[in-house]
Write a protein that holds these residues in place. Structure first.
Motif, PDB file in Angstrom:
ATOM      1  N   LEU A 259      78.192  34.207  32.173  1.00  0.00           N
ATOM      2  CA  LEU A 259      78.025  32.948  32.889  1.00  0.00           C
ATOM      3  C   LEU A 259      76.557  32.563  32.992  1.00  0.00           C
ATOM      4  O   LEU A 259      76.216  31.376  32.927  1.00  0.00           O
ATOM      5  CB  LEU A 259      78.637  33.058  34.287  1.00  0.00           C
ATOM      6  CG  LEU A 259      78.675  31.779  35.123  1.00  0.00           C
ATOM      7  CD1 LEU A 259      79.495  30.706  34.428  1.00  0.00           C
ATOM      8  CD2 LEU A 259      79.232  32.067  36.513  1.00  0.00           C
ATOM      9  N   VAL A 260      75.669  33.552  33.143  1.00  0.00           N
ATOM     10  CA  VAL A 260      74.234  33.255  33.280  1.00  0.00           C
ATOM     11  C   VAL A 260      73.712  32.535  32.049  1.00  0.00           C
ATOM     12  O   VAL A 260      72.980  31.544  32.149  1.00  0.00           O
ATOM     13  CB  VAL A 260      73.439  34.556  33.527  1.00  0.00           C
ATOM     14  CG1 VAL A 260      71.943  34.255  33.521  1.00  0.00           C
ATOM     15  CG2 VAL A 260      73.845  35.182  34.858  1.00  0.00           C
ATOM     16  N   VAL A 261      74.087  33.013  30.870  1.00  0.00           N
ATOM     17  CA  VAL A 261      73.652  32.364  29.625  1.00  0.00           C
ATOM     18  C   VAL A 261      74.229  30.955  29.543  1.00  0.00           C
ATOM     19  O   VAL A 261      73.553  30.006  29.150  1.00  0.00           O
ATOM     20  CB  VAL A 261      74.099  33.194  28.404  1.00  0.00           C
ATOM     21  CG1 VAL A 261      73.720  32.480  27.102  1.00  0.00           C
ATOM     22  CG2 VAL A 261      73.479  34.581  28.452  1.00  0.00           C
ATOM     23  N   ASP A 262      75.490  30.816  29.924  1.00  0.00           N
ATOM     24  CA  ASP A 262      76.173  29.527  29.895  1.00  0.00           C
ATOM     25  C   ASP A 262      75.468  28.512  30.804  1.00  0.00           C
ATOM     26  O   ASP A 262      75.263  27.355  30.434  1.00  0.00           O
ATOM     27  CB  ASP A 262      77.619  29.734  30.347  1.00  0.00           C
ATOM     28  CG  ASP A 262      78.463  28.478  30.250  1.00  0.00           C
ATOM     29  OD1 ASP A 262      78.502  27.876  29.164  1.00  0.00           O
ATOM     30  OD2 ASP A 262      79.090  28.106  31.249  1.00  0.00           O
ATOM     31  N   VAL A 263      75.080  28.955  32.001  1.00  0.00           N
ATOM     32  CA  VAL A 263      74.457  28.085  33.002  1.00  0.00           C
ATOM     33  C   VAL A 263      73.068  27.615  32.562  1.00  0.00           C
ATOM     34  O   VAL A 263      72.638  26.526  32.952  1.00  0.00           O
ATOM     35  CB  VAL A 263      74.387  28.826  34.361  1.00  0.00           C
ATOM     36  CG1 VAL A 263      73.464  28.106  35.337  1.00  0.00           C
ATOM     37  CG2 VAL A 263      75.776  28.955  34.967  1.00  0.00           C
ATOM     38  N   LEU A 264      72.385  28.397  31.756  1.00  0.00           N
ATOM     39  CA  LEU A 264      71.027  28.051  31.331  1.00  0.00           C
ATOM     40  C   LEU A 264      70.959  26.727  30.572  1.00  0.00           C
ATOM     41  O   LEU A 264      69.894  26.138  30.441  1.00  0.00           O
ATOM     42  CB  LEU A 264      70.443  29.171  30.464  1.00  0.00           C
ATOM     43  CG  LEU A 264      70.091  30.471  31.204  1.00  0.00           C
ATOM     44  CD1 LEU A 264      69.611  31.522  30.213  1.00  0.00           C
ATOM     45  CD2 LEU A 264      69.045  30.225  32.277  1.00  0.00           C
ATOM     46  N   PHE A 265      72.102  26.253  30.089  1.00  0.00           N
ATOM     47  CA  PHE A 265      72.123  24.991  29.350  1.00  0.00           C
ATOM     48  C   PHE A 265      71.970  23.779  30.270  1.00  0.00           C
ATOM     49  O   PHE A 265      71.570  22.704  29.830  1.00  0.00           O
ATOM     50  CB  PHE A 265      73.441  24.857  28.565  1.00  0.00           C
ATOM     51  CG  PHE A 265      73.464  25.588  27.262  1.00  0.00           C
ATOM     52  CD1 PHE A 265      73.465  24.906  26.060  1.00  0.00           C
ATOM     53  CD2 PHE A 265      73.482  26.982  27.225  1.00  0.00           C
ATOM     54  CE1 PHE A 265      73.489  25.585  24.846  1.00  0.00           C
ATOM     55  CE2 PHE A 265      73.501  27.672  26.027  1.00  0.00           C
ATOM     56  CZ  PHE A 265      73.504  26.966  24.830  1.00  0.00           C
TER      57      PHE A 265
END
Length: 210
Positions: free
Chosen positions: A181-187
């Motif tokens: 989720l952290v990588v996803d949220v970075l967008f």
């Protein structure tokens, strides 16, 4: 509920936006239906309304095209997520704590009571896990919002403003299940509509109804 009220309700369920804008649309549509009712009189039916004005989905899409969507930013979405996590962890606790009590009970040996309590404890844990997994997609797929989003006036819709379904709700939650989720949220800060990576894939956006 009469014919015009049902049609009006069906259209308004599909419209999201600032409250004042939504009220204006409802008022305009109500006036259109009133005029149509005066014109057709007793001949007014749901089929005739649909023939003259279009299906509720088409009418809602036309109105949504004129609404400026306000995309929710990172911090409001993060706060909504924290509220949601706290809420469904709190509810899950009501199932997990009794399960721990039954599994830690002092019964020894094999007995029907012990088997029953073991099955009961497992069912409680399974229910808690189900809540954790299904909380977001069920609420977002059915209502377009969750407790946290509702409290912050946030709503999940398709990119064109139309309501999402369970398909989009599950798809946009894949990172939550597989712990990236952290990588996803970075967008979010780097996309025009403040979308997560899987929002882009599901073609969904989170809007503020202000």
């Amino acid at each position: 509920m009469n014919i015009t009220e049902k049609y009006l309700s069906d259209v308004m369920k599909l419209i999201q936006g600032p409250p004042q804008e939504v009220k204006r649309i409802e008022s305009d549509l109500k006036n259109h239906l009133q005029d149509l009712g005066d014109e057709l009189g007793e001949e007014l039916t749901l089929e005739r309304i649909t023939d003259r004005m279009g299906r509720p989905e088409e009418v809602a899409e036309e109105f949504m095209a004129g609404i400026k969507l306000h995309y929710a930013g990172f911090f409001s979405r993060a706060l909504a997520f924290v509220i949601d996590m706290a809420a469904h962890l709190f509810v899950a606790g009501f199932f997990i704590l009794p399960a721990l009590f039954f599994t830690d009970s002092p019964m020894s040996g094999f007995s029907a009571v012990k088997v029953f309590t073991g099955i009961f404890a497992f069912s409680l844990v399974l229910t808690a896990a189900g809540l954790m997994i299904l909380y977001f997609p069920i609420l977002e797929g059915r209502y377009g919002t969750t407790l946290g989003k509702y409290l912050l006036n946030l709503h999940v819709v398709k990119e064109n403003g139309a309501p999402i379904g369970y398909k989009e709700a599950f798809l946009r939650r894949i990172p939550y299940y597989f712990e990236f989720l952290v990588v996803d949220v970075l967008f979010i800060p780097f996309t025009e509509k403040n979308q997560r990576a899987f929002d882009l894939i599901a073609r969904t956006v989170v809007i503020r109804n202000v």
